[in-house]
Design a protein around this motif. Structure first.
Motif, short mmCIF file in Angstrom:
data_model
loop_
_atom_site.label_atom_id
_atom_site.label_comp_id
_atom_site.label_asym_id
_atom_site.label_seq_id
_atom_site.Cartn_x
_atom_site.Cartn_y
_atom_site.Cartn_z
N UNK A 197 0.84 -1.20 0.00
CA UNK A 197 0.00 0.00 0.00
C UNK A 197 0.87 1.25 0.00
N UNK A 198 1.96 1.22 0.76
CA UNK A 198 2.88 2.36 0.77
C UNK A 198 3.42 2.61 -0.64
N UNK A 199 3.78 1.53 -1.34
CA UNK A 199 4.26 1.68 -2.71
C UNK A 199 3.20 2.27 -3.62
N UNK A 200 1.95 1.86 -3.43
CA UNK A 200 0.86 2.40 -4.25
C UNK A 200 0.65 3.88 -3.97
N UNK A 201 0.73 4.25 -2.71
CA UNK A 201 0.59 5.68 -2.37
C UNK A 201 1.71 6.51 -2.98
#
Length: 350
Positions: free
Chosen positions: A135-139
Motif C-alpha cells: 500500500x505504501x508503494x501504491x501511495x
C-alpha cells in the motif's frame, strides 16, 4: 441432638484411624507420569481424602456436643481431632492442586497441533505486513498533495507493517520453542540463557509469545478501516471522487460491513456473534450481503466456540470503500405541497 454412645464413638474412631493409616500408605506409594496417568492415580486419593475429612468432621461434631466433654482430658482429645481434620483438609487441597498443575504431557488431544496453528497465524501476519508495504508503494506512485491527513495515512500504514512483522516474529519464536522442546534441544530464554524445557514450560513460553503477538495486532483491523476512510474522505474533499459507484447500502448493511472489516463478526449455530455489544447484526443482513457477493464465511479450525468467521470479499472491500463520505440521497417526502397563498385583493378605484 441425640445422645452420643461413647462406645460407638470409640469403635468409629478406631476404624477411622485404620482407614487413615491405609490412606497414608497409599499416598506414600503414589507414583505417576504427567498427563492422563496422573489424573487416574490422583483422583481416587482426592475422593478418599474428602471422605475422610467428612467422617472426621462428623466425629468431631458428635463428641463436641455429647457427654465426652465431661470427661477429664477431653479438651486435649478434641484439639487433637481438630488438628487431624485440618491435616486431612490440607491433604485434599494439595491433591487438588496436583491435578490442577498436571500438564498432560504426552496426551494426544483432538485437533491440530499448536505448531500448525502458530505457523498459520505467522503466515497471516507476514501477509498483512507485505500488504501494508505494498500500500505504501501504491501511495508513492500517486501524485497528490501530502496534507496532514495523508501524512497520517502513511504513518498508520507503516506502523501496521512493523507491528504485523513483529507479531510474525513472536509467533515463529513460539514454533521454534515447541519444536526444540520435542527434539530435546536447548531454547534461548533471553540474555543468551539456554535451557532444555519440559513440555509444560515450553507451552507456557510459547503462550507468552502468542499473547505478545495478539497484543501487537489487536487494533490492526480497526485502525486499517479508520485509515482507509481517512484517505478516501481526504481525497473526496479535494475533488477526487471514485469512478466506481456501487448500489447504495442500507444502514444495517453498512454497519455490518464495517463490523466485518474490523474482524468482529463470527457465526455460531447460524447466529451472528459480535465482540462488541453496542452494535447489532442480523443473520438476514449477512445473507443479503452474501447474495451480493460482498462477504463470505470461513471455517474457524482454531476456535472451539465459533463455527465460522465472516470476511469481506474483494467486491465487499471495494463497495465499502466507495461508501466512505458518500453523500446521502435526499430523503423522499410524503408531505402535501403547501396550498398557494391567496391573491391580494384588488384596490378600489376612485
Amino acid at each position: 441432638m441425640p445422645a452420643t454412645d461413647l462406645n460407638e464413638q470409640i469403635t468409629e474412631l478406631r476404624t477411622l484411624g485404620d482407614d487413615f493409616e491405609a490412606f497414608h500408605l497409599r499416598l506414600a506409594a503414589l507414583s505417576f507420569q504427567p498427563g492422563a496417568d496422573a489424573h487416574e492415580q490422583i483422583s481416587p486419593l482426592l475422593l478418599e481424602s474428602q471422605q475422610l475429612t467428612a467422617r472426621t468432621l462428623q466425629q468431631l461434631t458428635a463428641l463436641t456436643h455429647g457427654p465426652y466433654t465431661q470427661l477429664p482430658g477431653s479438651r486435649y482429645g478434641l484439639e487433637s481431632l481438630s488438628a487431624v481434620l485440618a491435616g486431612t483438609a490440607l491433604a485434599s487441597a494439595d491433591l487438588a492442586c496436583a491435578l490442577s498443575d498436571n500438564p498432560y504431557e504426552g496426551t494426544n488431544f483432538a485437533g491440530s497441533p499448536p505448531t500448525v496453528m502458530l505457523n498459520r497465524q505467522a503466515a497471516s501476519a507476514q501477509l498483512v505486513a507485505q500488504s501494508a508495504l505494498s500500500i505504501v508503494g501504491t501511495l508513492n506512485a500517486q501524485s497528490m498533495y501530502h496534507s496532514p491527513e495523508i501524512r497520517a495515512v502513511y504513518a498508520r500504514v507503516r506502523q501496521l507493517a512493523h507491528l504485523a512483522n513483529d507479531a510474525a516474529d513472536h509467533l515463529i519464536d513460539a514454533v521454534d520453542i515447541l519444536d526444540h522442546t520435542v527434539a530435546r534441544l536447548p531454547v534461548e530464554l533471553g540474555d543468551g540463557f539456554l535451557a532444555v524445557l519440559t513440555e509444560h514450560d515450553a507451552r507456557r513460553e510459547a503462550g507468552r509469545r502468542f499473547t505478545l503477538a495478539a497484543s501487537l495486532t489487536a487494533l490492526g483491523a480497526s485502525d486499517a478501516l479508520a485509515t482507509a476512510e481517512l484517505f478516501i474522505v481526504e481525497r473526496r474533499n479535494r475533488g477526487f471522487v471514485p469512478e466506481y459507484q456501487p448500489p447504495g447500502l442500507t444502514t444495517a448493511q453498512s454497519t455490518t460491513l464495517r463490523a466485518v472489516a474490523r474482524g468482529e463478526v463470527a457465526i455460531t449455530h447460524d447466529k451472528p456473534y459480535l465482540r462488541r455489544e453496542d452494535i447489532r447484526v442480523s443473520i438476514s443482513t449477512i445473507r443479503a450481503l452474501e447474495n451480493r457477493g460482498l462477504v463470505m464465511r470461513e471455517d474457524c479450525p482454531d476456535d472451539w466456540f465459533r463455527d465460522e468467521r465472516v470476511h469481506l470479499t474483494a467486491a465487499g472491500r471495494r463497495d465499502l470503500a466507495a461508501s466512505f463520505a458518500r453523500p446521502r440521497p435526499a430523503a423522499l417526502t410524503t408531505r402535501r405541497p403547501a396550498p398557494p397563498l391567496p391573491a391580494p385583493a384588488a384596490g378600489r378605484s376612485r
